[in-house]
Design an enzyme around this catalytic site. Sequence first.
Site, PDB file in Angstrom:
ATOM      1  CG  MET A 110      -2.315  -1.253   1.939  1.00 58.28           C
ATOM      2  SD  MET A 110      -2.988  -1.493  -0.113  1.00 58.28           S
ATOM      3  CE  MET A 110      -3.598  -0.032  -0.421  1.00 58.28           C
TER       4      MET A 110
ATOM      5  CG  ASP B  42       1.780  -1.614   4.545  1.00 59.62           C
ATOM      6  OD1 ASP B  42       2.765  -1.991   4.462  1.00 59.62           O
ATOM      7  OD2 ASP B  42       2.164  -0.537   3.333  1.00 59.62           O
ATOM      8  CD  GLU B  43       5.466  -6.373   3.072  1.00 54.57           C
ATOM      9  OE1 GLU B  43       5.658  -5.877   2.373  1.00 54.57           O
ATOM     10  OE2 GLU B  43       6.357  -5.857   4.253  1.00 54.57           O
TER      11      GLU B  43
HETATM   12  P1  TTP Z   1       5.472   0.916   5.268  1.00 58.05           P
HETATM   13  O1  TTP Z   1       4.624   0.216   4.045  1.00 58.05           O
HETATM   14  O2  TTP Z   1       7.518   1.570   5.192  1.00 58.05           O
HETATM   15  O3  TTP Z   1       5.605   2.804   4.619  1.00 58.05           O
HETATM   16  P2  TTP Z   1       3.306   3.272   4.265  1.00 58.05           P
HETATM   17  O4  TTP Z   1       3.253   2.826   3.786  1.00 58.05           O
HETATM   18  O5  TTP Z   1       4.574   5.038   4.897  1.00 58.05           O
HETATM   19  O6  TTP Z   1       4.724   4.386   2.402  1.00 58.05           O
HETATM   20  P3  TTP Z   1       5.515   3.859   1.517  1.00 58.05           P
HETATM   21  O7  TTP Z   1       4.310   3.888  -0.084  1.00 58.05           O
HETATM   22  O8  TTP Z   1       6.302   4.378   0.620  1.00 58.05           O
HETATM   23  O9  TTP Z   1       5.368   2.127   1.672  1.00 58.05           O
HETATM   24  O10 TTP Z   1       4.878   1.347   6.149  1.00 58.05           O
HETATM   25  C1  TTP Z   1       2.852   1.467   6.211  1.00 58.05           C
HETATM   26  C2  TTP Z   1       2.785   1.485   7.784  1.00 58.05           C
HETATM   27  O11 TTP Z   1       3.516   1.343   8.671  1.00 58.05           O
HETATM   28  C3  TTP Z   1       2.917   2.988   7.565  1.00 58.05           C
HETATM   29  O12 TTP Z   1       1.921   3.883   7.058  1.00 58.05           O
HETATM   30  C4  TTP Z   1       3.282   3.859   8.956  1.00 58.05           C
HETATM   31  C5  TTP Z   1       3.155   2.191   9.554  1.00 58.05           C
HETATM   32  N1  TTP Z   1       5.049   2.876   9.767  1.00 58.05           N
HETATM   33  C6  TTP Z   1       5.075   2.769  11.253  1.00 58.05           C
HETATM   34  O13 TTP Z   1       4.178   3.222  12.472  1.00 58.05           O
HETATM   35  N2  TTP Z   1       6.241   3.254  12.052  1.00 58.05           N
HETATM   36  C7  TTP Z   1       6.934   2.938  10.821  1.00 58.05           C
HETATM   37  O14 TTP Z   1       8.827   2.956  10.581  1.00 58.05           O
HETATM   38  C8  TTP Z   1       7.359   2.535   9.615  1.00 58.05           C
HETATM   39  C9  TTP Z   1       8.169   2.078   8.673  1.00 58.05           C
HETATM   40  C10 TTP Z   1       5.992   1.852   8.789  1.00 58.05           C
END
Ligand code: TTP
Length: 725
Positions: free
Chosen positions: A19, A134-135
Amino acid sequence: MPVARRETCDGRVIAHVDMDCFYVQVEQRKQPSLRGLPTAVVQYNSYKGGGLIAVSYEARKSGVKRRSSIHEYKNVFVFSSMRGDEAKEACPQIQLVQVPVARGKANLNTYRNAGSEVVSILSRKGRCERASIDEVYLDLTDAAQTMLMETPPESVEHVQEEVLKSHVLGLQIEDEDDAKEEVRKWLCKSDASYQDKLLACGAFIVADLRMQVLKETEFTCSAGVAHNKMLAKLASAMNKPAQQTVVPQSSVEGLLEYFPIKKMKQLGGKLGTSLQSDLGVNTVGDLLQFSEDKLQQRYGINTGTWLWNIARGISGEEVEGRLLPKSHGSGKTFPGPQALKTIGSVQHWLNELCEELSERLDSDMDQNKRIAHTLTLHARAYKTGDSDSHKKFPSKSCPLRYGTTKIQEDALTLFLAGLRDFLSFYNFKTHGNENNNWGITALSVSASKIVPIPSGTHSIAKYFSERFPSGSSSNQSVDDVIDEVAPSSPSGSDNCLGVIPSELQLEYPEEDTGVNHSKACLDHQDLLCNLSEKVDGLTEESSHVALPGNEDRMTRNEPYRDLLSKEPRLAFNASSLKAVEKKKAAGKKPHGNSSIIKFFNNYHNSQSSFEQKNVTNAQGVKIPLLHGSQSASGSNLTSNQVEMASEIHQLEEIDANNSGCSIDTMPQGSQAWSYNIDEIDPSIIDELPPEIQEELRTWLRPRKRPNVVKRGSSITQYFRPDKGR
Ligand code: TTP
């Protein structure tokens, strides 16, 4: 030479879907007025505007990012997250949304539920593995083969825009205006190899799934399509947001040639450092110069082979069919001055965390008919002067008993067991004003080994007997807990990490975004679950432990949140109560001081006598001091536990009346056996023998439920573990 099983391309079609700025999208769906605006989600801790945990792509354009600085400390990458105030300087229009809060910490339920919505859509086309909040990974091999047979890309007259927006690694595009046409030609090429045709089908399928996700949830996501999980994961991060990247086999070498070795999954730590310093390997491509023999000689058979494979983009890891989380966790960090320095404050937070965990376990049981078998406690402690001290608090596990109070009791026991080992490590002695030298900087509890709930009489009996083995139906003993297993080897199949090395997990918020960012085990994104892996994550907040970049936080004049002074009296577990009784009987008054340092002192001072007394329980039965095994035979409290509780009790002023526990209600003796009536699923009653159905129904009637079934009742007899059935 590679053997058959190492075929670099075995024709599988694997997708990794991630996501985009997930938490931001969830918040924007809640508040549509935020759509299109630079937005970030910040942690619960609002110090300096709160640490950023998710940043929208609009805000990223203005220089707002989750990590504001990175430095390497002792071969570990340590991140500091950008805070809201800093983000406002970079982008004055930014909208900051605080993560939802419950029990004094972040509550990620909304995000978890949103992730579930997405998973239910993505799982429509093939085996689906929910890898984190989210993956997901998808095995689209069958779907791609079917499409190739029935409607091959070359026969598709109108290729949808979303498919044409794909990026194909290695595809030369001279003029960006021609990009879509070039992509179309590649996808629809009639004389392409069979493997490339399958990947092209994968690109069509994934684009379609992504469009369905957008339509049904309003969320965008990005994807990688390749022949294995490792490559798909690398690819999904290459073009974001709302795009997809295809990795033809012919482009793998080029992809890995310059890929930094320390950014590969499992290579961010010591192994990656050794590759750099000992072998001069800085990119994955550099590994190609070493034979498998050489790598095996240096790093062992499994790791050597694994390194040899990843250098060639080979990974046989299967997509597991798993739509539900593998574990649940709840965690919180206590950075800098917030470090916990009293047993009371630790217990307070453990109670909060366990309450959340218990709720999630109950809802998993209700919704998915699953039960968890293992409770694990992770903690981090610091000791000034030892920058590695945060690694030395061991994780501890024990069988999980359902019910909030039980989980709370057991978590405390696990904490004490970890604390004991931690203290032993330092052979701890304190003098004078050393009280500020120590503190607990992170706590988390997790529940794992989650399996479908057994149905049927026989299984239920088994279920209960497993929950309450050997009559030890009360608290876990400090000596019964199990040290957590060390992280699996790099090639371990349990790990579904992607490109992000374990060290990157260290970035996880100082707060409590809680839980489970681990990409490897979904709900271990929690703070401390899986300390060594990134994923659910979560291994993360070491940046708040006594590392150089953070020492200022420890000494800064920030208001110190004295949790103990504000906390209410805490209910104590049965062990503590027993200890209180012992003290009372001995005419001693419990102390009111609950400093952990005192605990350390008391522990140290009493260690020798402790070890001796430890071998005999309350009934005079000799108990071996074994870790990871049941040591008490027929006793509700091991002598060890009593002693440990006795130590606590010296630190805490306990009101025995506050506790709802009654150790006296538990049967004694080696054949003792009890269970909590609340743990019986009413739906199984009809399956039980008629002679006990009526009695059981009586027990299950509202307002009349006792916690413990009376000894000698037919139900008790029926469920006795030694009943020969
Ligand atoms: P990610 O998939 O790492 O990042 P993202 O979805 O925000 O952005 P991207 O489009 O670059 O993939 O993380 C998923 C969610 O997990 C993110 O929205 C918020 C949470 N998260 C944290 O709370 N702390 C963190 O350090 C990370 C990396 C993510």
